[in-house]
Design a protein around this motif. Structure first.
Motif, short mmCIF file in Angstrom:
data_model
loop_
_atom_site.label_atom_id
_atom_site.label_comp_id
_atom_site.label_asym_id
_atom_site.label_seq_id
_atom_site.Cartn_x
_atom_site.Cartn_y
_atom_site.Cartn_z
N HIS A 413 0.86 -1.18 0.00
CA HIS A 413 0.00 0.00 0.00
C HIS A 413 0.89 1.23 0.00
CE1 HIS A 413 -2.67 -3.10 1.67
NE2 HIS A 413 -3.68 -2.38 1.22
N LEU A 414 0.59 2.17 -0.88
CA LEU A 414 1.33 3.43 -0.94
C LEU A 414 0.32 4.51 -1.29
CD1 LEU A 414 4.33 4.22 -0.60
CD2 LEU A 414 4.54 4.18 -3.07
N PHE A 415 -0.08 5.30 -0.30
CA PHE A 415 -1.17 6.25 -0.50
C PHE A 415 -0.90 7.54 0.26
CE2 PHE A 415 -2.08 3.66 3.17
CZ PHE A 415 -2.53 4.55 4.12
N GLU A 416 -1.59 8.61 -0.18
CA GLU A 416 -1.42 9.91 0.45
C GLU A 416 -2.44 10.11 1.56
OE1 GLU A 416 -1.18 14.66 -0.72
OE2 GLU A 416 -2.13 13.24 -2.09
N MET A 417 -1.97 10.59 2.72
CA MET A 417 -2.85 10.98 3.81
C MET A 417 -2.90 12.50 3.84
SD MET A 417 -4.87 10.36 6.28
CE MET A 417 -4.68 8.58 6.32
N LYS A 418 -4.11 13.06 3.64
CA LYS A 418 -4.27 14.50 3.53
C LYS A 418 -4.86 15.06 4.82
CE LYS A 418 -4.98 14.18 -1.46
NZ LYS A 418 -5.87 14.49 -2.60
N VAL A 419 -4.13 15.97 5.43
CA VAL A 419 -4.53 16.61 6.69
C VAL A 419 -4.37 18.11 6.53
CG1 VAL A 419 -4.14 16.78 9.17
CG2 VAL A 419 -3.75 14.60 7.99
N GLY A 420 -5.41 18.87 6.88
CA GLY A 420 -5.33 20.31 6.72
C GLY A 420 -6.13 21.06 7.75
N HIS A 421 -6.15 22.39 7.61
CA HIS A 421 -6.92 23.28 8.47
C HIS A 421 -8.07 23.88 7.67
CE1 HIS A 421 -5.34 23.50 12.45
NE2 HIS A 421 -4.09 23.69 12.04
N GLY A 469 -11.23 10.06 1.56
CA GLY A 469 -10.63 9.13 0.61
C GLY A 469 -9.31 8.59 1.10
N SER A 470 -8.45 9.46 1.65
CA SER A 470 -7.16 8.99 2.14
C SER A 470 -7.32 8.17 3.41
CB SER A 470 -6.23 10.18 2.39
OG SER A 470 -6.79 11.06 3.35
N TYR A 471 -8.28 8.54 4.25
CA TYR A 471 -8.48 7.76 5.48
C TYR A 471 -9.01 6.36 5.17
CZ TYR A 471 -9.58 6.66 10.32
OH TYR A 471 -9.61 6.06 11.55
N LEU A 474 -6.28 4.12 4.39
CA LEU A 474 -5.65 3.68 5.63
C LEU A 474 -6.43 2.52 6.24
CD1 LEU A 474 -3.64 4.05 8.03
CD2 LEU A 474 -5.24 5.72 8.95
N MET A 475 -7.76 2.64 6.22
CA MET A 475 -8.59 1.56 6.76
C MET A 475 -8.41 0.28 5.94
SD MET A 475 -10.07 2.98 9.35
CE MET A 475 -11.59 2.15 9.78
N ASP A 476 -8.26 0.44 4.64
CA ASP A 476 -8.03 -0.72 3.79
C ASP A 476 -6.70 -1.39 4.12
OD1 ASP A 476 -8.66 -2.42 1.41
OD2 ASP A 476 -6.87 -1.45 0.61
N ALA A 477 -5.66 -0.58 4.36
CA ALA A 477 -4.36 -1.13 4.72
C ALA A 477 -4.41 -1.84 6.08
CB ALA A 477 -3.30 -0.02 4.76
N ALA A 478 -5.28 -1.34 6.96
CA ALA A 478 -5.41 -1.94 8.29
C ALA A 478 -6.34 -3.14 8.30
CB ALA A 478 -5.91 -0.89 9.28
N ALA A 547 -10.11 15.86 15.35
CA ALA A 547 -10.15 16.24 13.93
C ALA A 547 -11.46 15.76 13.33
CB ALA A 547 -8.96 15.63 13.18
N LEU A 548 -11.81 16.31 12.20
CA LEU A 548 -13.02 15.91 11.47
C LEU A 548 -12.61 15.22 10.18
CD1 LEU A 548 -15.24 19.11 11.81
CD2 LEU A 548 -15.52 16.96 13.05
N ILE A 549 -13.18 14.05 9.95
CA ILE A 549 -12.98 13.34 8.67
C ILE A 549 -14.12 13.76 7.75
CG2 ILE A 549 -12.80 11.10 7.54
CD1 ILE A 549 -11.85 9.95 10.20
N LEU A 550 -13.77 14.43 6.66
CA LEU A 550 -14.76 15.00 5.75
C LEU A 550 -14.73 14.29 4.41
CD1 LEU A 550 -14.14 18.83 6.36
CD2 LEU A 550 -15.89 17.38 7.42
N PRO A 551 -15.90 14.22 3.72
CA PRO A 551 -15.88 13.75 2.32
C PRO A 551 -14.91 14.59 1.51
CG PRO A 551 -18.13 13.92 3.14
CD PRO A 551 -17.26 14.54 4.19
#
Length: 749
Positions: A413-421, A469-471, A474-478, A547-551
């Protein structure tokens, strides 16, 4: 003949003082293990990950070694003094029979040297084997594998152990033998009983005991509140109060012991037992106080050390092996929104009109459009993390570098995790509101977990946001079920350390089950699902309390394309082959170092935790063993010597018809009281002492789980009490053996 006498005397000395001999063996083992720490597999492994911290830890080893030598010197001196005092009559007989004082000195020196060498010959091989066992177990626990184990024999550790041990034995012997050799024959042959100290009024002892308890309460209150950790002055005051309180408490114990003698109703030898205890406490109250403090130090070191190592050792769920960091650099107005200078936020960029229905206006949606497609021109086969609003340039560059070095295929698995304000508003104090959640929490039954959760959530007015999408990748990798959110729904994310405290996650899950409303920059959202706690990146130093996980569409809108991207990777199982995970990551690190990429690996994260585990467990357990050995040996040897000094009383009881079983039962009761008094005081004080240590040395993040850590400490204190019981049993056996010798009529010289 002379050497036969030396051999016989040293053998008899080991037999009659097996308790002291065994303590010396344990001390030798402890010395070698701490001195050979740098050669053990876990430290060699840590030196690659946390070299600076490991160097600082190893630099402290000589200080611990010197302190342990000093403590052990007093043990050797104290125990050897009682041994030589016990043989005073024997030395007098030797001198009467014509032995010169110089020859007597040489005989004692050879006896001591013979026992010391024998202790080293037994203790050092045992220490080497035990050190190897520790290395193997540690290597297995951290995943290094048995194949990676190397022999950790330390010649330097052996030499320093032998040199330090022989040095303190020699110094103690020279001091004591000099005192014995200068005494006259008459004083050696005559047994001089200890004088009875003057008794005071019982109220004086009661007042002393009360004052001692008050001093101890003040000391522990200062430490638990954190006042004692503010500066050296207040720390010194707390230590003085603790030492003074313990001394006054033991000096005042004469009052309850005397009361027990007067009011107690026992069987045979009841008064004799308590008179013996009373005299011993009167004469040795200072020594018992010191022994109690040493036992307290051992219990605190052991309990707190194990609890802290358990905290840092609980790594949680391991999902990610690597994290590479990237930052969005492109202008959001060009990449995502095509926003004009005069547009109001949320209107022109998405083609909003006045009459649009809520939830459709922002994104220019029509009745038949599937959510999240038309507004960004998505097609059926698009990857959510790439086509909707694109992968940032740095992450793409990292992927390209990995591909150039043929390393991309090593990851399953190689994916981007996007975190912002939230970048749609500058009002940081009102950007996010969730009054329904706070109201529901206030209606719950009061508890510490609820109060902490209310306090923490009151500061979540400007939370981080995470891309759904990025989270989900992560769930798929876990291997976990992916989240499903509607266009106006959000999930709550909390780091496991924050969510687990006081059952906060369970409380919040109950409230989120009703899908309470919240407002993000004035727009309504429904908070749904359970609290998510899976680590977003490999580095545990990056934690989000809320944090909030948003679409993905909402994430793009609220961040405006300005977010931090982390490229997470999970190694293919086939990449490690038959090697352990640690070995596979270590091999991959060497390959990644050639690429010049900045990364954080699970190995580095584990290295930090292992360092704290080693620093807290190895050092504290080492000190606990030293303190416990010294305290118990002092109490045990002192009791046995006091029992020998009371030999005339025991012989008088034998002449009066006392049976061997009755004498043994009497002596065992005395041992229970004699060991029990300092041990009971230390055990009770350790509950406050360990809590005080947690206040002073734990980081704030570790203090969120104090109840569980206190429970672990209590279990470790109980385990140490079992070791204390074994020690007491050994003293009882020695006492029984001595009393058996008194049953045989002795010829007077």
């Amino acid at each position: 003949m002379f050497f036969k006498l030396v051999s016989r005397n040293s053998k008899r000395d080991r037999k009659e003082n097996g308790l002291f001999f065994g303590s010396l063996l344990v001390s030798i083992v402890a010395f070698y293990i701490i001195l050979s720490l740098s050669r053990q597999d876990v430290m060699v492994f840590l030196s690659k990950m946390e070299s600076d911290a490991v160097d600082k830890l190893l630099a402290m080893i000589p200080a611990f070694y010197g302190m342990a030598l000093l403590i052990l010197f007093f043990l050797v001196y104290y125990a050897s003094k009682f041994q030589l005092e016990r043989r005073r009559h024997e030395f007098g007989v030797y001198l009467m029979m014509g032995m010169r004082r110089g020859r007597l000195f040489v005989m004692l020196l050879l006896e001591d040297f013979r026992n010391s060498v024998l202790s080293l010959l037994i203790g050092l091989p045992t220490a080497v084997l035990l050190s190897e066992l520790i290395s193997l177990v540690t290597a297995r626990l951290v995943g290094l594998g048995i194949v990676g184990h190397k022999i950790s024999f330390s010649l330097e550790g052996v030499l320093w152990t032998a040199a330090g041990f022989l040095l303190i034995k020699l110094i103690a012997f020279l001091i004591l033998s000099g005192k014995i050799s200068r005494q006259e024959i008459g004083s050696l042959l005559t047994e001089t009983p200890e004088g009875v100290k003057k008794q005071m009024h019982p109220l004086v002892y009661a007042a002393s005991m009360s004052a001692g308890i008050a001093c101890l309460a003040a000391a522990y209150a200062m430490a638990i509140r954190g006042d004692a950790w503010a500066d050296l002055k207040t720390m010194g005051i707390a230590l003085i109060l603790g030492f003074l309180g313990t001394s006054l408490l033991f000096w005042g114990l004469r009052f309850p012991i005397g009361l027990a003698v007067r009011l107690g109703k026992g069987g045979r030898l009841h008064v004799f037992n308590f008179r013996q205890i009373q005299e011993t406490v009167i004469r040795r109250s200072g020594t018992l106080a010191i022994c109690s403090l040493l036992i307290l130090a051992a219990l605190c070191c052991f309990g707190a050390g194990v609890a802290i190592s358990q905290f840092y050792g609980s790594a949680g769920q391991h999902v990610l092996d690597y994290t590479f960091e990237g930052k969005e650099d492109t202008e959001p107005s060009q990449q995502i929104y095509a926003e004009s200078g005069d547009a109001e936020p949320g209107q022109q960029e998405f083609g909003e009109n006045e009459n649009a229905e809520p939830g459709q206006q922002e994104f220019g949606e029509n009745e038949n459009a599937e959510p999240g497609q038309q507004e960004f021109g998505e097609n059926e086969n698009a990857e959510p993390s790439q086509q909707e609003f694109g992968e940032n340039e740095n992450i793409a560059a990292i992927r390209k570098t990995l591909a150039e070095y043929n390393l991309e295929g090593h990851f399953s698995h190689l994916f981007e995790m996007k975190v912002g304000h939230i970048n749609t508003t500058d009002d940081m104090e009102h950007a996010f509101q969730m009054e329904p959640v706070m109201s529901a929490l206030q209606e719950l039954e009061p508890s510490k977990g609820r109060d902490v959760l209310l306090n923490n959530l009151s500061y979540t007015t400007y939370p981080y946001v995470v891309s759904l999408g990025s989270y989900n990748q992560l769930m798929d990798a876990a291997g976990l079920e992916k989240l499903e959110l509607g266009e106006s729904e959000a999930a709550v994310y909390m780091d496991s350390e924050y969510a687990s405290f006081g059952g906060g996650k369970e409380l919040l899950d109950i409230i989120l089950g009703a899908a309470p409303k919240a407002w993000l920059d004035g727009k309504e959202l429904s908070l749904t699902g359970e609290v998510q706690t899976t680590d977003l990146v490999t580095d545990r130093s990056i934690t989000l309390s809320f944090a909030l996980i948003l679409p993905d569409e909402l994430f793009a809108y609220y961040t405006r394309g300005d977010y931090t991207g982390y490229l997470n990777g999970v190694l293919e199982k086939s990449a490690s082959g038959d090697a352990s995970l640690m070995s596979a990551i270590s091999d991959m690190n060497q390959k990644l170092d050639e690429t010049g990429l900045a990364y954080e690996s699970y190995l580095q994260n584990m290295g930090r935790k292992l360092f704290y585990m080693v620093a807290s467990s190895y050092i504290t357990m080492y000190l606990a063993i030293i303190f416990l050995i010294v305290a118990n040996t002092m109490v045990g040897v002192q009791f046995l010597i006091s029992q020998q000094k009371s030999s005339r009383r025991y012989r008088a009881l034998i002449h009066l018809g006392a049976a061997y079983r009755a004498l043994c039962k009497s002596a065992r009761k005395q041992i229970n009281w004699y060991f029990g008094i300092p041990a009971a005081v230390a055990m009770f004080s350790s509950l406050f002492g360990i809590r005080a240590l947690f206040t002073g040395i734990l980081p704030s993040s570790a203090k969120t789980d104090l109840p569980r850590m206190m429970a672990v400490s209590a279990a470790m204190v109980f385990a140490l009490c079992i070791a204390e019981y074994i020690y007491i049993a050994a003293v009882k056996r020695s006492s029984d053996h001595y009393l058996l010798g008194l049953m045989v009529p002795e010829r007077e010289e």
